[in-house]
Motif scaffolding. Structure first.
Motif, short mmCIF file in Angstrom:
data_model
loop_
_atom_site.label_atom_id
_atom_site.label_comp_id
_atom_site.label_asym_id
_atom_site.label_seq_id
_atom_site.Cartn_x
_atom_site.Cartn_y
_atom_site.Cartn_z
N ALA A 30 48.21 1.04 20.27
CA ALA A 30 48.60 2.32 19.66
C ALA A 30 47.71 2.63 18.46
N ILE A 31 47.40 1.56 17.67
CA ILE A 31 46.55 1.76 16.50
C ILE A 31 45.15 2.18 16.92
N GLN A 32 44.62 1.49 17.95
CA GLN A 32 43.29 1.83 18.45
C GLN A 32 43.23 3.25 18.96
N THR A 33 44.29 3.66 19.67
CA THR A 33 44.35 5.03 20.18
C THR A 33 44.40 6.03 19.04
N ALA A 34 45.21 5.71 18.03
CA ALA A 34 45.34 6.61 16.87
C ALA A 34 44.01 6.73 16.14
N GLU A 35 43.31 5.56 15.99
CA GLU A 35 42.02 5.59 15.31
C GLU A 35 41.01 6.42 16.08
N SER A 36 41.02 6.27 17.40
CA SER A 36 40.11 7.05 18.24
C SER A 36 40.40 8.53 18.11
N SER A 37 41.69 8.88 18.16
CA SER A 37 42.09 10.28 18.03
C SER A 37 41.70 10.82 16.67
N ASP A 38 41.83 9.96 15.64
CA ASP A 38 41.52 10.39 14.28
C ASP A 38 40.03 10.69 14.12
N VAL A 39 39.20 9.86 14.77
CA VAL A 39 37.77 10.10 14.72
C VAL A 39 37.44 11.45 15.33
N GLU A 40 38.06 11.74 16.48
CA GLU A 40 37.82 13.03 17.11
C GLU A 40 38.33 14.17 16.24
N ARG A 41 39.47 13.95 15.63
CA ARG A 41 40.05 15.00 14.77
C ARG A 41 39.14 15.27 13.58
N ILE A 42 38.65 14.21 12.96
CA ILE A 42 37.79 14.36 11.80
C ILE A 42 36.49 15.07 12.16
N LYS A 43 35.90 14.67 13.27
CA LYS A 43 34.59 15.21 13.63
C LYS A 43 34.66 16.64 14.15
N ASP A 241 24.87 12.86 7.09
CA ASP A 241 26.07 13.66 7.34
C ASP A 241 27.26 12.97 6.69
N PRO A 242 28.44 13.59 6.67
CA PRO A 242 29.59 12.96 6.01
C PRO A 242 29.90 11.56 6.52
N GLU A 243 29.76 11.35 7.81
CA GLU A 243 30.08 10.05 8.39
C GLU A 243 29.22 8.93 7.77
N MET A 244 27.97 9.25 7.48
CA MET A 244 27.11 8.27 6.82
C MET A 244 27.56 8.04 5.38
N ASN A 245 27.97 9.11 4.71
CA ASN A 245 28.40 8.99 3.32
C ASN A 245 29.75 8.30 3.17
N TRP A 246 30.55 8.30 4.25
CA TRP A 246 31.83 7.57 4.22
C TRP A 246 31.62 6.07 4.03
N LYS A 247 30.42 5.59 4.26
CA LYS A 247 30.14 4.16 4.15
C LYS A 247 30.04 3.70 2.70
N ILE A 248 30.07 4.64 1.78
CA ILE A 248 29.96 4.33 0.34
C ILE A 248 31.33 4.53 -0.30
N THR A 249 31.96 3.45 -0.71
CA THR A 249 33.33 3.51 -1.27
C THR A 249 33.43 4.50 -2.41
N LYS A 297 38.99 18.85 -3.76
CA LYS A 297 38.64 18.50 -2.37
C LYS A 297 39.57 19.19 -1.38
N SER A 298 39.83 20.47 -1.63
CA SER A 298 40.74 21.23 -0.77
C SER A 298 40.01 22.26 0.08
N PHE A 299 38.67 22.22 0.12
CA PHE A 299 37.92 23.09 1.02
C PHE A 299 38.19 22.62 2.46
N LYS A 300 37.77 23.41 3.44
CA LYS A 300 38.11 23.10 4.83
C LYS A 300 37.23 22.04 5.48
N PRO A 361 37.59 7.48 5.37
CA PRO A 361 38.45 7.62 4.18
C PRO A 361 39.66 8.50 4.47
N LEU A 362 40.73 8.26 3.76
CA LEU A 362 41.97 9.01 3.98
C LEU A 362 41.78 10.51 3.74
#
Length: 460
Positions: A30-43, A241-249, A297-300, A361-362
């Motif tokens: 379920a966690i793996q599925t949620a993570e996969s869905s989240d990646v699609e949602r984010i992108k 892109d943002p995904e690359m920048n997510w790698k920096i805490t 950080k409330s832009f779309k 990131p959250l």
């Protein structure tokens, strides 16, 4: 009797362990599925409500290496064609461009937004923006960092320029160079007006990015020192892109924005990267609204090119016509196999060096990853992006569907295919849809060379 009790207990224990194993397996799945869905949602999340697409990092004809035909009317013409709703003026430190700004734009509502009146009676909005090049030494190393900055009104611009005049000349370039640190520049801006927003430009660019491989820092805190909290955002630049920048805490604390850094008015440069802000019903564009959405950080979302399209994504040497991925650079010891000199280390490599975070990131924002429509048409026609052959197809699509972003992101696939089938251009429709879902291949750019759109099966 005691043995029977023990055997029964063991049986129950085995059953309990089996049940626990099944439950854990289910939870893991379920966690793996949620993570996969989240990646699609984010992108690929589709934005609801009213979008305000903004390109707040551009240049005038007074900056180096820019088109000398850039004018405010031309910027407006092609911004509307592109589907941009808000432009930065760029180059507010240059007096001649500032004269153009004062000639063509007026502040209608006294809220930091300046309007150009179009021939059809509509008014197009601008924000006052600029870029500065800082060259200084700190930590025993020479630094070169570009910063973009936004000003709330012309009074603030005058005060900023008065401060810059104490540092040197600003008449020779729309992006002037001064010997002052990032920390000191932000400190001075806050003294002038706390509404001024300072943002590290194209943060990973090797030569002038705050994180650049050639003269950058390893963290924003190192770069901005005591003024770290007054830096609320970074600009990705085309090669990341943002995904690359997510790698920096550290960047999870900052807004991740994108703008074009356009050096011309043409729509394949203008708005190639942008940030989508949000307008509620009845809400007007204002400087405060934009700055608040950045700081909270409330832009779309953002619009990105494929990072490989950028001119510094891979490592390489332009003069040697050589490029490679970071793994190959390690094998080569960082040395160009042709000229035997150190390679220019690109953005992907530099990100991996500084990476200290995995996952999303959250507070991550969704983003669209697309190439300009001119690029797709040129690829379809097997010609250059600047070719006159591209223009009739582009203009016909704009006339039919309103603007480029509408075509690239929103027009229904069947509607688009039906329209282009009339001209026997179904393959162009396929390109546009593949672009929309990030299903294209780009040969990565390097050392000042743009990435190239290629056939899907041509890259290993």
């Amino acid at each position: 009797l005691d043995l029977m009790i023990i055997f029964d207990f063991i049986k129950l224990l085995k059953r309990a362990l089996f049940v626990c194993f099944m439950v854990l397996s289910f939870v893991k799945e379920a966690i793996q599925t949620a993570e996969s869905s989240d990646v699609e949602r984010i992108k690929f999340a589709k934005d609801d409500g009213t979008d305000l697409i903004a390109d707040l990092h551009i240049h005038s004809r007074f900056s180096r290496a820019t088109s000398k035909n850039i004018t405010i009317p031309l910027l407006v013409k092609y911004a509307r064609m592109k589907g941009i709703n808000l432009l930065g003026t760029g180059d507010i430190s240059h007096e001649k461009w500032l004269a153009d700004i004062k000639q063509y734009l007026h502040e209608r509502d006294k809220n930091g937004i300046y309007y150009f009146k179009c021939e059809d009676g509509l008014e197009f909005p601008f924000m006052l923006t600029g870029e500065i090049s800082l060259v200084f030494s700190t930590g025993g190393k020479g630094r070169r960092v570009h910063l973009i900055y936004f000003a709330p009104n012309l009074d603030a611009v005058a005060k900023i320029n008065k401060y810059l005049d104490t540092l040197g000349r600003r008449d020779y370039d729309g992006r002037p160079i001064f010997s002052v640190s990032c920390e000191e520049f932000v400190r001075q801006m806050m003294l002038i007006d706390k509404k001024i927003e300072v943002i590290p430009a194209h943060i990973w660019t090797p030569w002038f990015g705050a994180f650049g491989s050639k003269s950058g820092f390893n963290s924003l805190k190192e770069a901005f020192g005591s003024q770290y909290e007054n830096v609320h955002a970074i600009e990705t630049g085309m090669s990341s892109d943002p995904e690359m920048n997510w790698k920096i805490t550290e960047l999870s604390e900052k807004a991740i924005l994108s703008f074009s850094d356009s050096h011309s008015h043409w729509p394949w440069r203008l708005g190639r990267e942008a940030t989508i802000f949000s307008l509620k019903d009845g809400e007007k564009i204002s400087y405060d609204l934009i700055i608040n959405q950045i700081r909270t950080k409330s832009f779309k979302s953002t619009i990105e090119t494929d990072p490989g399209y950028g001119i510094y994504h891979y490592d390489g040497h332009r003069g040697c016509n050589f490029s490679c991925a970071p793994k190959k650079t390690i094998e080569l010891g960082g040395i160009c196999p042709i000229c035997k000199k150190p390679l220019t280390i690109g953005v992907e490599n530099r990100v991996e060096v500084l990476a200290n975070h995995k996952g999303i990131p959250l507070n991550a924002k969704p983003f669209h990853k697309i190439l300009p429509l001119h690029e797709l048409i040129a690829f379809y026609l097997k010609t250059k992006i600047t070719s006159k052959k591209v223009i009739p197809i582009y203009e016909k699509l704009i006339a039919k569907f309103g603007n480029e972003f509408n075509i690239l992101l929103k027009v229904d696939k069947n509607v688009l295919t039906t329209e282009l089938a009339k001209e026997k251009q179904e393959k162009l429709a396929d390109l546009i849809i593949d672009n929309r879902i990030s299903n294209l291949k780009v040969k990565p750019g390097y050392d000042g060379v743009y990435g190239i759109l290629v056939e899907k099966n041509s890259l290993k």
